[in-house]
Design a protein around this motif. Structure first.
Motif, PDB file in Angstrom:
ATOM      1  N   LYS A  29       4.275  -1.113   7.790  1.00 59.60           N
ATOM      2  CA  LYS A  29       4.702  -2.461   8.148  1.00 59.60           C
ATOM      3  C   LYS A  29       5.432  -3.062   6.951  1.00 59.60           C
ATOM      4  O   LYS A  29       5.026  -2.857   5.804  1.00 59.60           O
ATOM      5  CB  LYS A  29       3.496  -3.328   8.505  1.00 59.60           C
ATOM      6  N   LYS A  31       7.024  -6.784   5.480  1.00 63.17           N
ATOM      7  CA  LYS A  31       7.144  -8.237   5.617  1.00 63.17           C
ATOM      8  C   LYS A  31       8.189  -8.750   4.635  1.00 63.17           C
ATOM      9  O   LYS A  31       8.210  -8.347   3.478  1.00 63.17           O
ATOM     10  CB  LYS A  31       5.807  -8.934   5.340  1.00 63.17           C
ATOM     11  N   ILE A  33       9.334 -12.059   2.735  1.00 61.22           N
ATOM     12  CA  ILE A  33       8.766 -13.361   2.365  1.00 61.22           C
ATOM     13  C   ILE A  33       9.819 -14.211   1.647  1.00 61.22           C
ATOM     14  O   ILE A  33      10.504 -13.738   0.730  1.00 61.22           O
ATOM     15  CB  ILE A  33       7.546 -13.192   1.431  1.00 61.22           C
ATOM     16  N   GLU A  55       0.741  -1.975   4.029  1.00 58.25           N
ATOM     17  CA  GLU A  55       1.813  -2.921   4.309  1.00 58.25           C
ATOM     18  C   GLU A  55       2.641  -3.167   3.051  1.00 58.25           C
ATOM     19  O   GLU A  55       2.102  -3.254   1.950  1.00 58.25           O
ATOM     20  CB  GLU A  55       1.209  -4.228   4.814  1.00 58.25           C
ATOM     21  N   THR A  57       5.326  -5.735   1.155  1.00 57.48           N
ATOM     22  CA  THR A  57       5.788  -7.121   1.132  1.00 57.48           C
ATOM     23  C   THR A  57       7.025  -7.208   0.238  1.00 57.48           C
ATOM     24  O   THR A  57       7.000  -6.728  -0.906  1.00 57.48           O
ATOM     25  CB  THR A  57       4.696  -8.057   0.608  1.00 57.48           C
TER      26      THR A  57
END
Length: 270
Positions: A29, A31, A33, A55, A57
């Motif tokens: 995953k 993300k 930000i 995950e 980021t």
């Protein structure tokens, strides 16, 4: 500045490329930000990988798109280290140390691997992506040129072919209609013929025959001329052959004309 949706499009292209190079089974995953305060810090965070939830980021505020994608490639190498089983529980605990790169030789090698392989994966992907884009642009330009110069001629040719096919189809259909009856028409004609034979003594669907010359003078003008000609001749016709200087021969069983008087006088004397 690129929007978050645009980053996602580029990452969707980068992910399968990195997967083919590194060999992980399932992509992680990711993300994106936006953090204004972090972007103001010259040594702020750029990205990190979390082994607990697998995950990645990525911080994107005020960063160059290529720098963002390079961070993605870097963290994908750390994800692959975890997927390979090399990032053990002990290694994960070592990540809590802010200076783990200097204090843990194994984690240092992991970081060197991420910088080297991540940067090269990004560079190879970038070159490949640019070349593919150039090909797409070239094909698009060629398509536009083709449309501008040849589209009318192509459409005209297609239209002419369609019109020609329609004319041939209509022509063949007319010829077929002239030479053949539909199934319903054939059934109706047969039924009418059977009924007319029964009630009128003849098939009214048949074409009427023309009147012929009455050669045998019997009043039947429907009779064929060939048949009437035969009937007009006598059943027994005596053929006399007259040859110059010769008398006709008597038929078998009859007295010749020149001897008939002599034969008659003999019969009277008796």
């Amino acid at each position: 500045m690129l929007l978050k949706e645009q980053y996602q499009v580029l990452v969707k292209s980068l992910l399968p490329f990195a997967q083919s190079k590194l060999g992980f089974n399932k992509p992680p995953k990711i993300k994106f930000i936006e953090d204004e305060d972090n972007s103001k810090n010259p040594l702020g965070k750029t990205a990190y990988y979390s082994p607990e939830n697998k995950e990645i980021t990525i911080f994107i505020t005020n960063r160059h798109p290529k720098d963002i994608l390079r961070s993605v490639a870097h963290e994908l190498v750390h994800y692959n280290q975890d997927e390979d089983g090399r990032l053990t529980q002990t290694m994960r605990q070592g990540l809590q140390d802010k200076n783990y790169t200097q204090n843990n030789t194994t984690l240092r090698k992991f970081e060197e691997e991420a910088y080297l392989n991540g940067n090269m994966i990004f560079r190879d992907w970038e070159d490949n992506y640019k070349n593919s884009s150039k090909k797409i642009i070239k094909i698009t330009k060629e398509s536009k040129q083709m449309n501008e110069s040849n589209i009318r001629a192509t459409i005209k040719k297609l239209v002419e072919e369609i019109i020609s096919e329609e004319k041939e189809e209509k022509k063949s259909k007319k010829e077929e209609d002239k030479s053949t009856l539909s199934l319903s028409e054939w059934k109706n004609q047969e039924l009418f013929g059977l009924l007319s034979n029964k009630f009128f003594g003849r098939n009214l669907t048949e074409t009427a025959k023309p009147d012929f010359l009455d050669l045998d003078k019997d009043g039947d003008k429907k009779e064929s001329m060939k048949k009437a000609a035969k009937q007009s001749k006598p059943k027994t016709k005596e053929k006399e052959i007259l040859v110059k200087g010769m008398k006709p021969k008597a038929k078998k069983g009859k007295v010749p004309p020149q001897l008939q008087k002599y034969v008659k006088s003999k019969k009277e004397k008796k």
